[in-house]
Design a protein around this motif. Sequence first.
Motif, PDB file in Angstrom:
ATOM      1  N   SER A 151      40.437  21.741  31.177  1.00 32.36           N
ATOM      2  CA  SER A 151      39.352  22.581  31.673  1.00 32.36           C
ATOM      3  C   SER A 151      39.730  23.245  32.991  1.00 32.36           C
ATOM      4  O   SER A 151      39.446  24.425  33.206  1.00 32.36           O
ATOM      5  CB  SER A 151      38.091  21.731  31.853  1.00 32.36           C
ATOM      6  OG  SER A 151      37.043  22.497  32.405  1.00 32.36           O
ATOM      7  N   THR A 152      40.401  22.477  33.885  1.00 28.25           N
ATOM      8  CA  THR A 152      40.835  23.055  35.168  1.00 28.25           C
ATOM      9  C   THR A 152      41.849  24.151  34.959  1.00 28.25           C
ATOM     10  O   THR A 152      41.798  25.217  35.593  1.00 28.25           O
ATOM     11  CB  THR A 152      41.429  21.946  36.054  1.00 28.25           C
ATOM     12  OG1 THR A 152      40.438  20.953  36.289  1.00 28.25           O
ATOM     13  CG2 THR A 152      41.904  22.512  37.378  1.00 28.25           C
ATOM     14  N   ALA A 153      42.803  23.927  34.055  1.00 29.38           N
ATOM     15  CA  ALA A 153      43.825  24.935  33.781  1.00 29.38           C
ATOM     16  C   ALA A 153      43.199  26.212  33.220  1.00 29.38           C
ATOM     17  O   ALA A 153      43.565  27.326  33.600  1.00 29.38           O
ATOM     18  CB  ALA A 153      44.862  24.376  32.817  1.00 29.38           C
ATOM     19  N   HIS A 205      41.361  31.758  34.147  1.00 30.98           N
ATOM     20  CA  HIS A 205      40.245  32.709  34.204  1.00 30.98           C
ATOM     21  C   HIS A 205      40.163  33.385  35.578  1.00 30.98           C
ATOM     22  O   HIS A 205      40.037  34.606  35.692  1.00 30.98           O
ATOM     23  CB  HIS A 205      38.939  31.967  33.901  1.00 30.98           C
ATOM     24  CG  HIS A 205      37.725  32.832  33.931  1.00 30.98           C
ATOM     25  ND1 HIS A 205      37.415  33.719  32.917  1.00 30.98           N
ATOM     26  CD2 HIS A 205      36.733  32.957  34.860  1.00 30.98           C
ATOM     27  CE1 HIS A 205      36.288  34.354  33.214  1.00 30.98           C
ATOM     28  NE2 HIS A 205      35.850  33.905  34.388  1.00 30.98           N
ATOM     29  N   VAL A 206      40.272  32.579  36.647  1.00 29.91           N
ATOM     30  CA  VAL A 206      40.196  33.128  38.004  1.00 29.91           C
ATOM     31  C   VAL A 206      41.375  34.041  38.293  1.00 29.91           C
ATOM     32  O   VAL A 206      41.222  35.146  38.823  1.00 29.91           O
ATOM     33  CB  VAL A 206      40.143  31.977  39.039  1.00 29.91           C
ATOM     34  CG1 VAL A 206      40.272  32.527  40.456  1.00 29.91           C
ATOM     35  CG2 VAL A 206      38.841  31.210  38.899  1.00 29.91           C
ATOM     36  N   PRO A 251      40.804  43.150  41.952  1.00 24.72           N
ATOM     37  CA  PRO A 251      40.882  43.422  43.389  1.00 24.72           C
ATOM     38  C   PRO A 251      42.259  43.860  43.851  1.00 24.72           C
ATOM     39  O   PRO A 251      42.382  44.666  44.782  1.00 24.72           O
ATOM     40  CB  PRO A 251      40.470  42.089  44.032  1.00 24.72           C
ATOM     41  CG  PRO A 251      40.630  41.059  42.975  1.00 24.72           C
ATOM     42  CD  PRO A 251      40.362  41.756  41.693  1.00 24.72           C
ATOM     43  N   LEU A 252      43.311  43.342  43.227  1.00 25.67           N
ATOM     44  CA  LEU A 252      44.657  43.761  43.615  1.00 25.67           C
ATOM     45  C   LEU A 252      44.897  45.232  43.261  1.00 25.67           C
ATOM     46  O   LEU A 252      45.501  45.984  44.040  1.00 25.67           O
ATOM     47  CB  LEU A 252      45.703  42.867  42.950  1.00 25.67           C
ATOM     48  CG  LEU A 252      45.748  41.411  43.444  1.00 25.67           C
ATOM     49  CD1 LEU A 252      46.772  40.616  42.654  1.00 25.67           C
ATOM     50  CD2 LEU A 252      46.059  41.361  44.935  1.00 25.67           C
ATOM     51  N   LEU A 253      44.429  45.644  42.098  1.00 27.67           N
ATOM     52  CA  LEU A 253      44.544  47.055  41.725  1.00 27.67           C
ATOM     53  C   LEU A 253      43.718  47.933  42.660  1.00 27.67           C
ATOM     54  O   LEU A 253      44.128  49.045  43.016  1.00 27.67           O
ATOM     55  CB  LEU A 253      44.098  47.253  40.277  1.00 27.67           C
ATOM     56  CG  LEU A 253      45.038  46.719  39.198  1.00 27.67           C
ATOM     57  CD1 LEU A 253      44.424  46.904  37.816  1.00 27.67           C
ATOM     58  CD2 LEU A 253      46.396  47.425  39.268  1.00 27.67           C
ATOM     59  N   GLU A 262      27.142  39.483  36.267  1.00 32.04           N
ATOM     60  CA  GLU A 262      27.410  39.018  37.622  1.00 32.04           C
ATOM     61  C   GLU A 262      28.797  39.434  38.090  1.00 32.04           C
ATOM     62  O   GLU A 262      29.006  39.833  39.237  1.00 32.04           O
ATOM     63  CB  GLU A 262      27.268  37.491  37.679  1.00 32.04           C
ATOM     64  CG  GLU A 262      25.814  37.019  37.545  1.00 32.04           C
ATOM     65  CD  GLU A 262      25.719  35.509  37.479  1.00 32.04           C
ATOM     66  OE1 GLU A 262      26.781  34.855  37.533  1.00 32.04           O
ATOM     67  OE2 GLU A 262      24.586  34.996  37.381  1.00 32.04           O
ATOM     68  N   GLU A 263      29.781  39.365  37.193  1.00 31.06           N
ATOM     69  CA  GLU A 263      31.146  39.766  37.546  1.00 31.06           C
ATOM     70  C   GLU A 263      31.194  41.253  37.896  1.00 31.06           C
ATOM     71  O   GLU A 263      31.819  41.659  38.876  1.00 31.06           O
ATOM     72  CB  GLU A 263      32.098  39.470  36.398  1.00 31.06           C
ATOM     73  CG  GLU A 263      32.364  37.984  36.186  1.00 31.06           C
ATOM     74  CD  GLU A 263      33.180  37.711  34.941  1.00 31.06           C
ATOM     75  OE1 GLU A 263      33.512  38.685  34.225  1.00 31.06           O
ATOM     76  OE2 GLU A 263      33.501  36.538  34.674  1.00 31.06           O
ATOM     77  N   GLU A 264      30.518  42.073  37.094  1.00 29.58           N
ATOM     78  CA  GLU A 264      30.513  43.506  37.385  1.00 29.58           C
ATOM     79  C   GLU A 264      29.841  43.805  38.704  1.00 29.58           C
ATOM     80  O   GLU A 264      30.311  44.632  39.497  1.00 29.58           O
ATOM     81  CB  GLU A 264      29.808  44.266  36.246  1.00 29.58           C
ATOM     82  CG  GLU A 264      30.582  44.279  34.947  1.00 29.58           C
ATOM     83  CD  GLU A 264      29.899  45.153  33.905  1.00 29.58           C
ATOM     84  OE1 GLU A 264      29.228  46.118  34.292  1.00 29.58           O
ATOM     85  OE2 GLU A 264      30.036  44.864  32.710  1.00 29.58           O
TER      86      GLU A 264
END
Length: 410
Positions: A11-13, A18-19, A26-28, A401-403
Amino acid sequence: MSAGPSAATGSTAAALRHVLGHFVTPLLMCIGMGLAYLGAFHAPEPHDLRVDVVGSGPSAQVLAQTLQDKSDGALSVRTVPDRAEAVNHLRTQASYGAYLPGEHPELLVAGASSDTSATVVEKVFTKVAAGQGEPLKVTDTAPTADGDPTGQGIFFLLVAVSIGSYASVAVIGGAGAVLALRIRGALAVAASLVVSVIGVVFAGPLFGLVDHGLGGLWAMAWLYSAGILLIGVGLHTFLKRWTTLGLMVLFVMLNFTSSGGIFRPELQPGFFASLHSFWNGAGFVEGVRSHVYFDGHALGGHVLVLALWFVAGLALMGLAGLAESKRRKAAVVTAMTGTATGTGTGTSSGAVAGSAEAGGAHGPRHAARNGAGTRTGAGSGEGAGAGSAERAEEEMEEEMEEEMEEAVGV
């Protein structure tokens, strides 16, 4: 007992993947903003900046030719016969400075056209006057309103209206994804009206960026905002969570830098200078300048630019409608095929069709999930369908929420 730690590690992986996947946006944005803003603004240099020398005698001709030769392409110098002609060129934005040589040299500028261009011209002719041993008098033939002493207030108004517009797209595309496209289109038009009214309040009563012509400014602000919102809502059908990045490229990175609000195209690299002729931000900034300060000169062309972007928004909405209609039909066909081969009670088809109809751009994906939930067998279909619907709703809320985070984060 051993499955617990293993499941937690997995689950952590998955969460990390996902993150990390979401770091792409944001990098783009960082790369795009750096390339756009630094490319457009980091080293402004004049090229073919039009100025006039007033006079018809040999001395005026020699001065104009000398300035032309020494500028190495930075200036485009010509002579005009008298002061009235020079003022007319400034009022029609055919030039950005006019020098009157003589015992008391004077420089005419139009600050409302571009404060930065006027500053460049003033530096050039201050040196010319100093070479003649005389102080230079500077006269602004088109000063800006008292609330906008730098002449850049219209640009920052453009920024406010733009952000209000493309952030509203995230709300309509995310929270309003379950609505029919015609309702989302109506929300876009309504949002543009609200954003444009806010812009007028900023420009007039609140900050006094302009001292007249608020009605025309509102009309251009609405046309500009509506174009962005319609384009954004239309693109959301195709780009989904990448819509915010796409709108930033169109209406921030390329738009603000080519608008002429800080530096006119005569002070910018060729790429951004070329965008100035047809990009919507330039249409708004130059349209407001023309309407408020230059008696409507060339206003029709600037309004035409805004209108064409609005039409592009309507066209994208039409394409989005066709695409969503095809997705709904495909979802219904898939559901009917599943019903024919499965052991369900028949509620699958209705659930999928209903979800596809309500889901708009997200309909087919969520419809398929709902359909899968209702095909679990006789007697349990309704409960499974409800659970699937809840999961679909939660996923839609997460996407929204992501958008919103991406839109507000910039």
